[in-house]
Design an enzyme around this catalytic site. Structure first.
Site, mmCIF file in Angstrom:
data_model
loop_
_atom_site.group_PDB
_atom_site.id
_atom_site.type_symbol
_atom_site.label_atom_id
_atom_site.label_comp_id
_atom_site.label_asym_id
_atom_site.label_seq_id
_atom_site.Cartn_x
_atom_site.Cartn_y
_atom_site.Cartn_z
ATOM 1 N N ASP A 1 6.964 -13.118 -16.527
ATOM 2 C CA ASP A 1 7.413 -11.800 -16.043
ATOM 3 C C ASP A 1 6.571 -10.649 -16.576
ATOM 4 O O ASP A 1 6.188 -10.617 -17.742
ATOM 5 C CB ASP A 1 8.869 -11.566 -16.461
ATOM 6 C CG ASP A 1 9.815 -12.469 -15.701
ATOM 7 O OD1 ASP A 1 9.338 -13.390 -15.010
ATOM 8 O OD2 ASP A 1 11.031 -12.242 -15.807
ATOM 9 N N ASP B 1 13.514 -18.554 -7.403
ATOM 10 C CA ASP B 1 13.207 -18.664 -8.831
ATOM 11 C C ASP B 1 13.358 -20.103 -9.307
ATOM 12 O O ASP B 1 13.651 -21.004 -8.510
ATOM 13 C CB ASP B 1 14.134 -17.687 -9.588
ATOM 14 C CG ASP B 1 13.424 -16.989 -10.725
ATOM 15 O OD1 ASP B 1 12.456 -17.542 -11.256
ATOM 16 O OD2 ASP B 1 13.867 -15.884 -11.105
#
Ligand code: GLA
Length: 375
Positions: free
Chosen positions: A184, A127
């Site tokens: 997301d 990430d």
């Protein structure tokens, strides 16, 4: 490590968020086996963020497993996953902290890669939160790429910088095997549609060994869990799954597979759809946009076996007829060719069509045809 097909598996984040533990991972691994997902190509069980203690070990500087969530440590979890013939995925971050505020791998890339290798990790999602402003994003992905390549174990490298910094133009150079290109996903029609449409012109960069990842699927979540937001209808899940497959995107399931519905299971194990996703030619579709209704779209894709896949997406709130002009796919009238169409979901032979077809599609649904050129 060379990855020749878009990766397939399951990830904890969509359903469980930070509420993960050894039991959930083991139960999900068991469900994965019972559903027979491996027979369809799914292989990775990925533990996302929130698996570690809040601080590194004071003496060794290593990341350590949360001793309550994972009392036997991560190697034991990996051993369990491996004992079922599956592969073990984990998560870290380029920054000093992960997105959910656990230790990140910034300046610890080589140590962490070594730790992951010791635990038997086969896949690392990496990430991009909390990196210092002075740190260069590309360089940080290179650092972990090289650390993984030299950790003594094959680890699939799954980058996740959400499409920032024109990621598609440089990510392949870092050693990453897949790269998140969007923010997301949430379990709603609007979310998956926006994500898929944001990548209409970006899949030309997605190919063997470095795939555009448009996030974990929400198919089967039905509005529950960490990213549940109202949920989707079965028709919308169909549409979502077809969008992912037509792109040859990685197929990472995100629902609670311990209780997946028969309908969703049938969808994510549809062999015809998976074959389109895993098609070795890995060509992006070309799109036909309706002249005045932006919610009606057709995607046309060349397959490795010389056939074509054509998806008719109705994103509008009404049932609609969606026209496709074959000329705009490169099949003009004077070519003399027709398209012989078969419905991928039902196996029904639709017939042979010359020049164009108008396909009725229910609201928020999709029709998917395989096509052969015939005289
Ligand atoms: C980011 C990622 C998500 C998930 C969370 C975990 O938002 O994009 O997929 O990994 O972090 O905190």
């Amino acid at each position: 490590m060379i990855v020749k097909k878009p990766p397939m598996g399951w990830n904890t984040w969509n359903t469980f968020g930070e509420k993960i533990n050894e039991q959930i991972v083991k139960e999900s691994t068991d469900a994965f086996v019972e559903l027979g997902l491996k027979d369809y190509g799914y292989e990775y069980i990925v533990i996302d963020d929130c698996w570690s203690e809040r601080t590194r070990d004071a003496v060794t500087d290593r990341i350590v497993a949360d001793h309550i969530k994972f009392p036997n440590g991560m190697k034991a979890v990996g051993d369990y996953i491996h004992s079922k013939g599956l592969k073990f995925g984990m998560y870290s971050c380029t920054g000093v902290r992960t997105c959910a505020d656990y230790p990140g791998s910034f300046d610890h890339e080589y140590l962490d890669a070594e730790t992951f290798a010791e635990w038997g990790v086969d896949f690392l999602k990496y990430d991009n939160c909390y990196k210092p402003k002075t740190a260069d994003c590309q360089l940080l992905y290179h650092r972990m790429g090289i650390a993984l390549e030299n950790c003594g174990r094959d680890i699939l490298y799954s980058a996740c910088n959400w499409g920032t910094e024109d990621v598609w133009t440089w990510i392949r150079s870092t050693g990453a095997h897949m790269y998140r290109s969007t923010g997301d996903i949430f379990d709603s029609f609007q979310s998956y549609k926006d994500i898929a449409m944001s990548q209409v012109n970006k899949f030309g960069y997605s190919a063997e060994n470095c795939y555009n990842d448009i996030d974990m699927l929400t198919v089967g979540m039905n509005g529950s869990g960490n990213v549940g937001r109202g949920g989707c209808t079965d028709a919308e899940y169909r549409q979502q799954f077809v969008l992912w497959c037509m792109y040859c995107a990685p197929l990472m399931l995100g629902c609670d597979i311990r209780s997946i519905s028969a309908e969703s299971k049938a969808l994510v194990t549809n062999r015809e759809l998976i074959a389109i996703d895993q098609d070795e030619a890995n060509r992006p579709p070309i799109w036909q946009h309706h002249p005045w209704n932006e919610n009606l779209k057709v995607a046309f894709k060349h397959l490795a076996n010389g056939e074509y896949a054509i998806a008719f997406y109705n994103f509008s709130d009404n049932d609609a007829g969606i026209p496709a002009m074959f000329e705009l796919f490169g099949i003009p009238s004077n070519s003399g060719y027709k398209l012989a169409l078969t419905d991928v979901f039902t196996g029904e032979k639709i017939g042979e069509f010359k020049d164009y077809i108008n396909v009725k599609v229910a609201t928020h649904d999709v029709k998917l045809y395989k096509a052969k050129l015939v005289k």
